[in-house]
Design a protein around this motif. Structure first.
Motif, mmCIF file in Angstrom:
data_model
loop_
_atom_site.group_PDB
_atom_site.id
_atom_site.type_symbol
_atom_site.label_atom_id
_atom_site.label_comp_id
_atom_site.label_asym_id
_atom_site.label_seq_id
_atom_site.Cartn_x
_atom_site.Cartn_y
_atom_site.Cartn_z
ATOM 1 N N THR A 1 -10.953 -16.508 -3.391
ATOM 2 C CA THR A 1 -9.555 -16.795 -3.741
ATOM 3 C C THR A 1 -9.213 -16.321 -5.154
ATOM 4 O OG1 THR A 1 -10.146 -19.070 -4.363
ATOM 5 C CG2 THR A 1 -9.358 -18.716 -2.119
ATOM 6 N N PHE A 2 -9.936 -15.331 -5.620
ATOM 7 C CA PHE A 2 -9.656 -14.640 -6.884
ATOM 8 C C PHE A 2 -9.311 -13.211 -6.455
ATOM 9 C CE2 PHE A 2 -11.468 -14.147 -11.481
ATOM 10 C CZ PHE A 2 -10.445 -13.306 -11.832
ATOM 11 N N LEU A 3 -8.032 -12.883 -6.540
ATOM 12 C CA LEU A 3 -7.555 -11.611 -6.006
ATOM 13 C C LEU A 3 -7.014 -10.712 -7.110
ATOM 14 C CD1 LEU A 3 -5.596 -13.030 -2.938
ATOM 15 C CD2 LEU A 3 -7.976 -12.271 -3.037
ATOM 16 N N CYS A 4 -7.135 -9.417 -6.894
ATOM 17 C CA CYS A 4 -6.592 -8.421 -7.822
ATOM 18 C C CYS A 4 -5.618 -7.512 -7.086
ATOM 19 C CB CYS A 4 -7.712 -7.566 -8.414
ATOM 20 S SG CYS A 4 -8.773 -8.447 -9.566
ATOM 21 N N ALA A 5 -4.534 -7.181 -7.766
ATOM 22 C CA ALA A 5 -3.627 -6.140 -7.296
ATOM 23 C C ALA A 5 -4.027 -4.876 -8.035
ATOM 24 C CB ALA A 5 -2.180 -6.503 -7.599
ATOM 25 N N VAL A 6 -4.171 -3.794 -7.298
ATOM 26 C CA VAL A 6 -4.585 -2.527 -7.892
ATOM 27 C C VAL A 6 -3.455 -1.525 -7.681
ATOM 28 C CG1 VAL A 6 -6.315 -0.698 -7.877
ATOM 29 C CG2 VAL A 6 -7.003 -3.061 -7.432
ATOM 30 N N ALA B 1 3.264 -10.480 -3.568
ATOM 31 C CA ALA B 1 2.177 -10.036 -2.689
ATOM 32 C C ALA B 1 0.884 -10.786 -2.987
ATOM 33 C CB ALA B 1 1.968 -8.528 -2.834
ATOM 34 N N LEU B 2 0.607 -11.009 -4.266
ATOM 35 C CA LEU B 2 -0.590 -11.774 -4.636
ATOM 36 C C LEU B 2 -0.506 -13.210 -4.124
ATOM 37 C CD1 LEU B 2 -1.107 -10.421 -8.247
ATOM 38 C CD2 LEU B 2 -2.856 -10.393 -6.443
ATOM 39 N N MET B 3 0.656 -13.828 -4.287
ATOM 40 C CA MET B 3 0.826 -15.207 -3.819
ATOM 41 C C MET B 3 0.682 -15.297 -2.302
ATOM 42 S SD MET B 3 1.186 -17.405 -6.288
ATOM 43 C CE MET B 3 1.925 -18.813 -5.459
ATOM 44 N N LYS B 4 1.289 -14.373 -1.577
ATOM 45 C CA LYS B 4 1.186 -14.390 -0.112
ATOM 46 C C LYS B 4 -0.261 -14.176 0.340
ATOM 47 C CE LYS B 4 5.878 -13.245 1.216
ATOM 48 N NZ LYS B 4 6.732 -12.336 1.983
ATOM 49 N N ALA B 5 -0.960 -13.261 -0.307
ATOM 50 C CA ALA B 5 -2.363 -13.018 0.040
ATOM 51 C C ALA B 5 -3.208 -14.250 -0.252
ATOM 52 C CB ALA B 5 -2.891 -11.800 -0.724
ATOM 53 N N LEU B 6 -2.929 -14.916 -1.369
ATOM 54 C CA LEU B 6 -3.660 -16.133 -1.724
ATOM 55 C C LEU B 6 -3.387 -17.234 -0.696
ATOM 56 C CD1 LEU B 6 -5.549 -17.312 -3.857
ATOM 57 C CD2 LEU B 6 -3.524 -17.994 -5.155
ATOM 58 N N GLU C 1 0.828 -1.207 0.000
ATOM 59 C CA GLU C 1 0.000 0.000 0.000
ATOM 60 C C GLU C 1 0.865 1.262 0.000
ATOM 61 O OE1 GLU C 1 -0.521 -2.516 2.260
ATOM 62 O OE2 GLU C 1 -2.338 -3.368 1.423
ATOM 63 N N ASP C 2 2.080 1.158 0.581
ATOM 64 C CA ASP C 2 2.979 2.302 0.648
ATOM 65 C C ASP C 2 3.421 2.778 -0.730
ATOM 66 O OD1 ASP C 2 2.793 2.006 3.385
ATOM 67 O OD2 ASP C 2 4.694 0.931 3.550
ATOM 68 N N VAL C 3 3.422 1.895 -1.708
ATOM 69 C CA VAL C 3 3.848 2.257 -3.067
ATOM 70 C C VAL C 3 2.661 2.325 -4.030
ATOM 71 C CG1 VAL C 3 6.221 1.449 -2.832
ATOM 72 C CG2 VAL C 3 4.456 -0.153 -3.573
ATOM 73 N N GLY C 4 1.461 2.492 -3.491
ATOM 74 C CA GLY C 4 0.284 2.640 -4.337
ATOM 75 C C GLY C 4 -0.296 1.352 -4.861
ATOM 76 N N VAL C 5 -0.018 0.212 -4.203
ATOM 77 C CA VAL C 5 -0.555 -1.082 -4.626
ATOM 78 C C VAL C 5 -1.350 -1.683 -3.479
ATOM 79 C CG1 VAL C 5 -0.003 -3.407 -5.424
ATOM 80 C CG2 VAL C 5 1.397 -1.494 -6.163
ATOM 81 N N SER C 6 -2.545 -2.150 -3.788
ATOM 82 C CA SER C 6 -3.342 -2.857 -2.784
ATOM 83 C C SER C 6 -3.840 -4.167 -3.385
ATOM 84 C CB SER C 6 -4.516 -2.002 -2.307
ATOM 85 O OG SER C 6 -5.390 -1.722 -3.386
ATOM 86 N N ILE C 7 -4.075 -5.143 -2.515
ATOM 87 C CA ILE C 7 -4.596 -6.444 -2.934
ATOM 88 C C ILE C 7 -6.011 -6.553 -2.391
ATOM 89 C CG2 ILE C 7 -4.284 -8.948 -2.843
ATOM 90 C CD1 ILE C 7 -1.863 -7.660 -4.110
ATOM 91 N N GLY D 1 -2.500 -6.720 -11.643
ATOM 92 C CA GLY D 1 -2.166 -8.111 -11.445
ATOM 93 C C GLY D 1 -3.348 -8.862 -10.868
ATOM 94 N N TYR D 2 -3.294 -10.188 -10.965
ATOM 95 C CA TYR D 2 -4.360 -11.007 -10.402
ATOM 96 C C TYR D 2 -3.837 -12.399 -10.103
ATOM 97 C CZ TYR D 2 -4.999 -13.574 -14.779
ATOM 98 O OH TYR D 2 -4.806 -14.377 -15.868
#
Length: 164
Positions: free
Chosen positions: A48-53, A92-97, A3-9, A60-61
């Motif tokens: 378990t379908f995630l998006c990186a914004v 980050a997507l893999m860790k969140a998944l 989130e610090d670099v403008g990316v959220s999952i 990313g997804y």
């Protein structure tokens, strides 16, 4: 964190459909099959379908699918915009998944990767995935894949055997 670099999952929504279809096809004209896959994955694998914004745009997804019978799941897609690769978005997507699956009681994740996809293999290995099998023609002739697996932390701390 990201989130610090403008990316959220976050979890996929139907509003993400066009962006994920474009990522799924990586610069190709979005095929009917690809669109069907994304639409159905949204219905079947909601949590378990995630998006990186990144800066308000899907960059990313990842999609994970539990196996019937419980305890095991597959990572069936991971994609990051080429312009955003190497920034930690795939990680980050893999860790969140993995976290989502652990919360669901999944203790083992599997995935397939092309043997020559060194960047993806490096990412997966750095996350603790190990090659367990090589399958020739996994997706048809000339489409060999390595099967990689990881035992999640919840299994290590559980007093129950994953076999029970």
């Amino acid at each position: 964190m990201m989130e610090d670099v403008g990316v959220s999952i976050r979890q996929y929504t139907d509003d993400d459909f066009a962006a994920v279809c474009a990522l799924n096809g990586e610069g190709q004209t979005v095929s009917y099959d690809g669109a069907v896959f994304v639409r159905q994955a949204g219905a079947l694998y909601g949590s378990t379908f995630l998006c990186a914004v990144c800066d308000g745009v899907v960059c990313g997804y990842s999609i994970g699918a539990p196996v019937t019978g419980g305890g095991v799941a597959w990572v069936i897609r991971l994609g990051v915009l080429p312009s955003r690769r190497g920034l930690g978005i795939g990680r980050a997507l893999m860790k969140a998944l993995e976290e989502r699956f652990e919360a669901l009681g999944i203790w083992e994740l599997s995935l397939s990767v092309h043997p020559e996809n060194k960047h993806a293999r490096s990412l997966y290995e750095s996350l603790g995935y190990m090659v367990t099998e090589t399958v020739c023609g996994y997706f048809g002739e000339g489409e060999d894949r390595l099967i990689m697996k990881k035992v999640l932390n919840s299994a290590k701390s559980s007093s129950l055997s994953p076999c029970r």
